[in-house]
Design a protein around this motif. Sequence first.
Motif, PDB file in Angstrom:
ATOM      1  N   LEU A 129       0.819  -1.207   0.000  1.00  0.00           N
ATOM      2  CA  LEU A 129       0.000   0.000   0.000  1.00  0.00           C
ATOM      3  C   LEU A 129       0.852   1.256   0.000  1.00  0.00           C
ATOM      4  N   ILE A 182      -8.629  -5.915   2.405  1.00  0.00           N
ATOM      5  CA  ILE A 182      -7.636  -5.485   1.426  1.00  0.00           C
ATOM      6  C   ILE A 182      -6.859  -6.687   0.902  1.00  0.00           C
ATOM      7  N   LEU A 190     -12.908   2.413   0.514  1.00  0.00           N
ATOM      8  CA  LEU A 190     -11.528   2.279   0.956  1.00  0.00           C
ATOM      9  C   LEU A 190     -10.707   1.439  -0.015  1.00  0.00           C
ATOM     10  N   ILE A 223      -7.673   2.530  -2.649  1.00  0.00           N
ATOM     11  CA  ILE A 223      -6.352   1.893  -2.570  1.00  0.00           C
ATOM     12  C   ILE A 223      -5.928   1.371  -3.945  1.00  0.00           C
ATOM     13  N   LEU A 252      -4.884   4.387  -6.021  1.00  0.00           N
ATOM     14  CA  LEU A 252      -3.561   4.889  -5.650  1.00  0.00           C
ATOM     15  C   LEU A 252      -2.455   3.981  -6.168  1.00  0.00           C
ATOM     16  N   GLN A 306       1.652   7.347  -0.783  1.00  0.00           N
ATOM     17  CA  GLN A 306       0.468   6.491  -0.719  1.00  0.00           C
ATOM     18  C   GLN A 306      -0.023   6.319   0.705  1.00  0.00           C
ATOM     19  N   ILE A 346      -3.638   7.392   2.253  1.00  0.00           N
ATOM     20  CA  ILE A 346      -4.532   6.390   2.838  1.00  0.00           C
ATOM     21  C   ILE A 346      -4.931   6.801   4.245  1.00  0.00           C
ATOM     22  N   VAL A 405      -7.631   9.261   3.848  1.00  0.00           N
ATOM     23  CA  VAL A 405      -8.864   8.599   3.403  1.00  0.00           C
ATOM     24  C   VAL A 405      -9.577   7.950   4.589  1.00  0.00           C
TER      25      VAL A 405
END
Length: 492
Positions: free
Chosen positions: A125, A262, A347, A351, A354, A367, A371, A374
């Motif tokens: 991420l 995720i 979310l 991700i 990005l 990033q 996040i 966010v």
Amino acid sequence: MTNGMQSHKKEVDEVQTDPEEFNSQSSETDDESSPPTRETSRRKERPPNRRPPASRQATARTGSFRDDVSRSKTQGSQPPGGFSLAGSTAFWGAPPQYGPYVHPEYHSYNPQYGNSEPGKPVWSLAQPLPHVVRDGMRYGALPEDRKEEEREEGRAHPPPAAEEPPTGIPQTEESQQHGEAPPDDSFFNIWGKFRSWAKEPFAEWLGTTVAITLGLCAGLAHYTSEGQAGTYTSQCAAWGFAFMIGIYMAGGVSGAHLNPAITISLSVWRGFPARKCSLYVLAQVLGAITAGGLAYAIYHDAIVELSVKSQVPQAQTTAADALLTGPKSFVAPATAFFNEFLGSAILVGIILALGDDANAPPGAGMQAFIIGIVITVLLLALGYNTGGCFNAPRDFGPRLAVLMAGWGGQVFTENSVWWVWGPWVADIFGGLFGAMVYDLAIFTGGESPINYPPRRRKRALLIKEKNLRDKLHIGRHKIKDIEKAVEENQDE
């Protein structure tokens, strides 16, 4: 001031970068019979550059080697003790493209530096997501495909998927020429070898522990102080930046997913190895349990004091709102479910955006920061109805910790077993849905199942249908020729 800056710049430009070139010039100067000038004396007094050739400086992440062409651009060597938190200075620091200074003998004493699974992609991420070749992008990748092709004469047989790993990246040219391979027996001790084998679960555990601990403590500080320490807005910001810190901590090793939604979404839509999903989720859950225990231990005295003041059990104090999530009494179950579903969808979709280098990815290292913003915005916008979980271990870990602390078994049965259908079911399916919507609308990479070739997708479905008919003995001869059936479906 202007003259001083110009003279300093002149000195910087005159620094020699190649040790051999510097020594040769120094020896030539010594042999000359001409009297020393200011320029030559300044050159003699300056210590020789100890920076290794650029081709031997391996990057920490990929183990690739830099080019000798760029050596002339180096502005100097790193002085001893030059570990500045403000980055490299104008004179001593190496330019950004060179990375950190590496002593010539460092690799001989630390052989594992830069050789940690070289060439393996990281679904992180903290950086753009890798582009890999998945089985659905190839023709004949499934075992059923190869069995069917063996029965057909005259058809070329593609190599098995195992012979061409979908996540493989070629080694660097220099390592291929010399036949170098990363050493597997150059560990300092047994723990170093075990840590190298389990570094990804360790990183996920540590990142999740740090992120959730900071978020829980921020919430406990707000609720146990009855609003004197922070506000709801500061609590939301603390959660966002806590996960930013967790991503920065573990992003380069495990990718710092820190969330099962995720991890599973990256596996389905971006090719993250499915075999690692269970290990990642287990590490995330253990990290959340650790975080719940740490946060409760740190704020135990404050929780007890709040319970005494309120004259209610600990489980009924406002501290429970900081540790656990759940719908408010006036929120309908369907509203609570889709509140979590929508938050997780947004979310995961962001991700993926990005991490999409074909879209508008942020600058290097940004990033994780974005996040964090966010998550803060999601909690401010969607956190009121359900407490804003959007991460199953964030609720499960503290819930198990307070159960062991004696809060009672009702923490797992309240709100019709909310902890199952809210943080787990809604969040995971919401993440999958958000990723699917992003791929349908924007993503063009071939690793997404949305962008698989039509013939490959239809052929796989027909093979599964044929296998199912064979097992159930229903219409076994309805699909005789797979390729002919694919052609017929394409014509339709």
